[in-house]
Design a protein around this motif. Sequence first.
Motif, PDB file in Angstrom:
ATOM      1  N   LEU A 297      -8.463  -4.060  19.798  1.00 28.57           N
ATOM      2  CA  LEU A 297      -8.890  -4.010  21.278  1.00 28.57           C
ATOM      3  C   LEU A 297      -7.257  -4.152  21.901  1.00 28.57           C
ATOM      4  N   LEU A 298      -6.946  -2.918  22.675  1.00 32.24           N
ATOM      5  CA  LEU A 298      -5.811  -2.924  23.624  1.00 32.24           C
ATOM      6  C   LEU A 298      -6.199  -3.392  25.030  1.00 32.24           C
ATOM      7  N   VAL A 299      -5.274  -4.111  25.512  1.00 29.00           N
ATOM      8  CA  VAL A 299      -5.701  -4.590  26.955  1.00 29.00           C
ATOM      9  C   VAL A 299      -4.517  -4.414  27.936  1.00 29.00           C
ATOM     10  N   VAL A 300      -4.974  -4.030  29.091  1.00 26.51           N
ATOM     11  CA  VAL A 300      -3.917  -4.205  30.210  1.00 26.51           C
ATOM     12  C   VAL A 300      -4.381  -5.062  31.268  1.00 26.51           C
ATOM     13  N   ASN A 301      -3.539  -6.036  31.465  1.00 28.59           N
ATOM     14  CA  ASN A 301      -4.156  -7.030  32.502  1.00 28.59           C
ATOM     15  C   ASN A 301      -3.279  -6.955  33.913  1.00 28.59           C
ATOM     16  N   TYR A 302      -3.543  -6.884  35.095  1.00 29.84           N
ATOM     17  CA  TYR A 302      -2.948  -6.931  36.109  1.00 29.84           C
ATOM     18  C   TYR A 302      -3.446  -7.892  37.418  1.00 29.84           C
ATOM     19  N   GLY A 303      -2.526  -8.351  38.161  1.00 30.10           N
ATOM     20  CA  GLY A 303      -3.041  -9.294  39.237  1.00 30.10           C
ATOM     21  C   GLY A 303      -3.436  -9.065  40.476  1.00 30.10           C
ATOM     22  N   SER A 304      -3.057  -7.462  40.669  1.00 26.59           N
ATOM     23  CA  SER A 304      -3.531  -6.951  42.191  1.00 26.59           C
ATOM     24  C   SER A 304      -4.944  -6.573  42.093  1.00 26.59           C
ATOM     25  N   SER A 305      -5.476  -6.654  43.291  1.00 22.95           N
ATOM     26  CA  SER A 305      -6.828  -6.397  43.538  1.00 22.95           C
ATOM     27  C   SER A 305      -7.151  -5.045  43.747  1.00 22.95           C
TER      28      SER A 305
ATOM     29  N   ALA B   8       0.587   1.260  31.873  1.00 23.76           N
ATOM     30  CA  ALA B   8       1.189   0.756  30.604  1.00 23.76           C
ATOM     31  C   ALA B   8       1.025   1.808  29.495  1.00 23.76           C
ATOM     32  N   HIS B   9       1.872   1.738  28.642  1.00 21.20           N
ATOM     33  CA  HIS B   9       1.796   2.642  27.321  1.00 21.20           C
ATOM     34  C   HIS B   9       1.721   1.993  26.139  1.00 21.20           C
ATOM     35  N   PHE B  10       0.888   2.285  25.307  1.00 22.45           N
ATOM     36  CA  PHE B  10       0.889   1.704  23.861  1.00 22.45           C
ATOM     37  C   PHE B  10       1.093   2.808  22.817  1.00 22.45           C
TER      38      PHE B  10
ATOM     39  N   ARG C  94      -0.040  -4.343  14.435  1.00 19.06           N
ATOM     40  CA  ARG C  94       1.273  -4.183  15.097  1.00 19.06           C
ATOM     41  C   ARG C  94       1.146  -3.138  16.084  1.00 19.06           C
ATOM     42  N   PHE C  95       1.916  -3.270  17.054  1.00 15.15           N
ATOM     43  CA  PHE C  95       1.982  -2.119  18.138  1.00 15.15           C
ATOM     44  C   PHE C  95       3.285  -2.369  19.268  1.00 15.15           C
ATOM     45  N   ARG C  96       3.444  -1.171  19.639  1.00 10.75           N
ATOM     46  CA  ARG C  96       4.406  -1.386  20.629  1.00 10.75           C
ATOM     47  C   ARG C  96       4.065  -0.979  22.175  1.00 10.75           C
ATOM     48  N   ALA C  97       4.613  -1.404  23.189  1.00 11.30           N
ATOM     49  CA  ALA C  97       3.959  -1.038  24.484  1.00 11.30           C
ATOM     50  C   ALA C  97       5.252  -1.014  25.337  1.00 11.30           C
ATOM     51  N   ARG C  98       4.819  -0.302  26.399  1.00  9.05           N
ATOM     52  CA  ARG C  98       6.113   0.093  27.638  1.00  9.05           C
ATOM     53  C   ARG C  98       5.016  -0.146  28.910  1.00  9.05           C
ATOM     54  N   ILE C  99       5.713  -0.984  29.832  1.00  5.94           N
ATOM     55  CA  ILE C  99       5.281  -0.969  31.245  1.00  5.94           C
ATOM     56  C   ILE C  99       6.326  -0.680  31.840  1.00  5.94           C
TER      57      ILE C  99
END
Length: 358
Positions: free
Chosen positions: A97-105, A111-113, A21-26
């Motif tokens: 495993l915690l992952v932050v994915n983003y589309g910009s190059s 992001a915060h967990f 379980r986790f919480r995240a904030r973007i």
Amino acid sequence: HFVKLWQCVAVEAPVVGFALRFRARIPGGQDGRIGAWASLSAHESAECLGAGYSGTPAGGGGSIPSPPPQVVDEWVERPAQFLEAPPGLQVRSIRVLLVVNYGSSGGEARAHFDDVSLTPLVRMTIPASASLPGQNGAFFRSDLSLFNGSRSTARVDLSHHCLAGRECPPAVVGLDRVVFVPPRSSTVLRDVLAKISRAGTAGPLELTFDGALPVVATSRVSSSPSPGVTNGTTIPALPRAAARTRSVLVPLSWGGDGLEGGFRTNVGVFNPEEAQVEVTLKLFESDGEPIGTPFSRTLAPREPLQIDDVFVSLDAGDDVHEGAFLVVEATAAVFSYAIVIDEESHDATFIAGVDDSL
């Protein structure tokens, strides 16, 4: 593009599986699409080496996407992701495993967990459930009640095992067998076997949930002898510790008037192990004298067995006194139970096997 953080957690004792379980904030105001998610993998090495086993993350662990423009700094909690270890896999470590994915190059993504937790799964067993017609015009069905006493959404996975000798449809997988119970709420599933595509069957029902959450499960199997009237009995959800290598079922009642009156007693055994087990059932009069013929059977892994009308099936005849009892002996711990049914009213009494260590 991805940013990954992971931690390896050693596993010291066999468990059913794990809940993540986790919480995240973007934070808002960022360019591009950003997501935050987490996953689990089980490994046979102590250092999380190798590909590992990831299972199927149905029902939890989904990505938390970027908030809409008007939302800033909102914490989001996802229902737990479950990972159950398959038979034969000796799990010695779990990788979180915690992952932050983003589309910009280019640029940055934030992001915060928080409240990332890894806890063992708990499995409870309801020894008997049904959704099928019985004798004398009765139709038996099981209703399941789930209460979540926590302040987080509780995920409960349901797994049903058909009685030996009954044709069973393919097992339901994915979200169809997953129940989400809101915080501080209860959920009732009427005719629960029909809801998981097991109508017309009977057998034990297993419930798997996060061991850190206070989940209370109770079931009631009932029949309707006339419109608007139900007779039934409560069947509890039992912990794994309730399984025994030797148990006694007492008292068992019997009426000698056949199906037109008296009582009929059904006895069941469920093997929760991943290996086969030998079971033997022995009937006794109230004074301890053996009656009938002992019954022995080899049960396959996770196989249930129910013997209907046990006194007749074990050659004990009709003339059995009140207070008769049955002893179940097994080469590994099994669940045992009896259901005593009033043939006139269809009312039933559930009896759980209790320890009979000598």
